[in-house]
Design an enzyme around this catalytic site. Sequence first.
Site, PDB file in Angstrom:
ATOM      1  N   CYS A  21      -5.749  -9.585   3.025  1.00  9.96           N
ATOM      2  CA  CYS A  21      -6.814  -8.749   3.596  1.00  9.96           C
ATOM      3  C   CYS A  21      -8.046  -9.520   4.065  1.00  9.96           C
ATOM      4  O   CYS A  21      -8.407  -9.442   5.236  1.00  9.96           O
ATOM      5  CB  CYS A  21      -7.213  -7.678   2.593  1.00  9.96           C
ATOM      6  SG  CYS A  21      -5.899  -6.482   2.305  1.00  9.96           S
TER       7      CYS A  21
ATOM      8  N   LEU B  93     -18.017 -13.158  -8.119  1.00 10.43           N
ATOM      9  CA  LEU B  93     -19.027 -14.204  -8.111  1.00 10.43           C
ATOM     10  C   LEU B  93     -18.513 -15.387  -8.922  1.00 10.43           C
ATOM     11  O   LEU B  93     -19.266 -16.043  -9.628  1.00 10.43           O
ATOM     12  CB  LEU B  93     -20.323 -13.633  -8.722  1.00 10.43           C
ATOM     13  CG  LEU B  93     -21.648 -14.155  -8.156  1.00 10.43           C
ATOM     14  CD1 LEU B  93     -21.725 -13.963  -6.662  1.00 10.43           C
ATOM     15  CD2 LEU B  93     -22.822 -13.438  -8.816  1.00 10.43           C
TER      16      LEU B  93
ATOM     17  N   LYS C 104      -3.600 -14.917  -5.797  1.00  9.67           N
ATOM     18  CA  LYS C 104      -4.241 -14.472  -7.038  1.00  9.67           C
ATOM     19  C   LYS C 104      -3.156 -14.108  -8.035  1.00  9.67           C
ATOM     20  O   LYS C 104      -1.986 -14.024  -7.675  1.00  9.67           O
ATOM     21  CB  LYS C 104      -5.203 -13.323  -6.774  1.00  9.67           C
ATOM     22  CG  LYS C 104      -4.564 -12.033  -6.323  1.00  9.67           C
ATOM     23  CD  LYS C 104      -5.649 -10.992  -6.436  1.00  9.67           C
ATOM     24  CE  LYS C 104      -5.272  -9.659  -5.905  1.00  9.67           C
ATOM     25  NZ  LYS C 104      -6.305  -8.686  -6.090  1.00  9.67           N
TER      26      LYS C 104
ATOM     27  N   VAL D 193       0.823  -1.210   0.000  1.00 10.57           N
ATOM     28  CA  VAL D 193       0.000   0.000   0.000  1.00 10.57           C
ATOM     29  C   VAL D 193       0.863   1.268   0.000  1.00 10.57           C
ATOM     30  O   VAL D 193       0.666   2.161  -0.828  1.00 10.57           O
ATOM     31  CB  VAL D 193      -0.962  -0.014   1.215  1.00 10.57           C
ATOM     32  CG1 VAL D 193      -1.592   1.349   1.444  1.00 10.57           C
ATOM     33  CG2 VAL D 193      -2.058  -1.053   0.988  1.00 10.57           C
TER      34      VAL D 193
ATOM     35  N   ARG E 218       0.613 -14.322   1.224  1.00  6.44           N
ATOM     36  CA  ARG E 218      -0.089 -14.308   2.512  1.00  6.44           C
ATOM     37  C   ARG E 218      -1.463 -14.976   2.416  1.00  6.44           C
ATOM     38  O   ARG E 218      -2.267 -14.615   1.576  1.00  6.44           O
ATOM     39  CB  ARG E 218      -0.222 -12.853   3.020  1.00  6.44           C
ATOM     40  CG  ARG E 218       1.095 -12.296   3.506  1.00  6.44           C
ATOM     41  CD  ARG E 218       0.983 -10.853   3.955  1.00  6.44           C
ATOM     42  NE  ARG E 218       0.896  -9.907   2.857  1.00  6.44           N
ATOM     43  CZ  ARG E 218       0.902  -8.586   3.013  1.00  6.44           C
ATOM     44  NH1 ARG E 218       0.987  -8.065   4.215  1.00  6.44           N
ATOM     45  NH2 ARG E 218       0.831  -7.788   1.971  1.00  6.44           N
TER      46      ARG E 218
END
Length: 428
Positions: free
Chosen positions: A259, A249, A320, A7, A327
């Site tokens: 997160c 979805l 991803k 971030v 993590r």
Amino acid sequence: MIGAGYVGLVSGACFADLGNTVFCVDKDIKKIDMLNNGHLPIYEPGLSEVVNKNYLSNRLRFTTNLSLAVKESDIIFICVGTPSSKKNKSADLQYVFKAAKEISKYINKFKIIVTKSTVPVSTGDKIEKIILTKKGKKYFEVVSNPEFLREGEAIRDFRFPDRIVVGSNNKKITKKLESLYEPLIRKGATFFSTNRRGAEMIKYASNAFLATKISFINEIANLCEKTEINVDDISIGMGLDKRIGGRFLRAGPAYGGSCFPKDTKAITVTGDLYKTDLSIIKSVIKSNINRKILLMERIKKILLNKVKKKRITVLGVTFKPNTDDMRQSSSLLMIPYLQNKGAIIKYYDPTGEKKEFSKLKNVYFSVDTREACKDADLIIIHTEWDEFKTIDFKKILKRKRAKIYDMRNLYNPIKMKNLGLLYYSIGR
Ligand SMILES: NC(=O)c1ccc[n+]([C@@H]2O[C@H](COP(=O)([O-])OP(=O)(O)OC[C@H]3O[C@@H](n4cnc5c(N)ncnc54)[C@H](O)[C@@H]3O)[C@@H](O)[C@H]2O)c1
């Protein structure tokens, strides 16, 4: 920016790109040395270009010297980690409070102190109290500005955010932050302001809602598997309803990353603290844990309960694509589990070998997809990197009876069957 992680580094580089002078401070000397030597500590598409350009123009500086950065800055962003506490499920705020204490020592003129880290409701109040022990109220204002960027898409998300949320109890300060973000607002970003606690809550509620959407479709996928329905059709059919929307979805492995797992847990702790049972989020957490177990059971079933000595290949191990972040990736549970059952594992990830698996016996990193897959009994597609979407399995598989478990539904099951491949996927 206090903290030059995913971030702090991305936002710092992008704020510099908007013409601001930015100091990225980190206590990790190695990280700062790397950055000052032109290397990035993380993999994030497009980040090196923004960092290099702004570093060369001297708008972006990397330092361990928090005192210098605080003294020189008008606005200070706290971007340190807020992992799950080891004791309970709440957010561990030690890094945030430490940063606040350090900042308070070096305040030399009025500062806006912005919490970008994801922090539970009322953390801003606590940060304010910490700083008040060193500096009077007229020297600072604490504001919440939660971050919504997604790893892998972080630069785009900074430049074209769906919304910018600022929580402050002081209208003049809200205006100041609005002007900082003005170049993005001009390009169409929505600026939304509320009070400080409201902004803190928006972040947790958003992440909990997205985690709920993922878990929801994952459970529907379980039912589709039993009823011979294709879950992808259900996602499309549901998603076309604008009230629902098609994003988040898509059925797959349990959600992971830096997160969702920690934030869903932390908000239920806040709920408990205020004697409010967040039962939906609690069952999402449970459903996600069950999913990890369920998918491992499914792997065993695909291998007809014979895991020992089976050669298993895992394609993609990050949580991803387009990130190197490991993590809470579901591979962290899956690979040791299969290894423990006696499997011989090869894995390939476009972001390279992972230290998390380096000490595991019979777990090997492969340099590319072909090398990883050629001798496999089972190939698990774990992360949907683009390069895994067009693999010519017929060409690279040596073993005719090799099986493919596509946890991301990247391939068409009918086409795979017609090619004579033993193909399994999620909810289809
Ligand atoms: N990673 C994401 O995609 C993402 C997205 C939105 C929000 N967030 C939130 O943002 C926060 C930061 O997340 P991250 O992924 O960037 O974390 P990170 O672990 O990548 O980076 C945190 C950095 O802060 C540094 N640090 C800690 N204490 C410090 C101190 N006192 N002084 C200087 N540096 C210090 C650490 O060395 C580390 O480099 C978390 O609260 C997270 O929940 C993360």
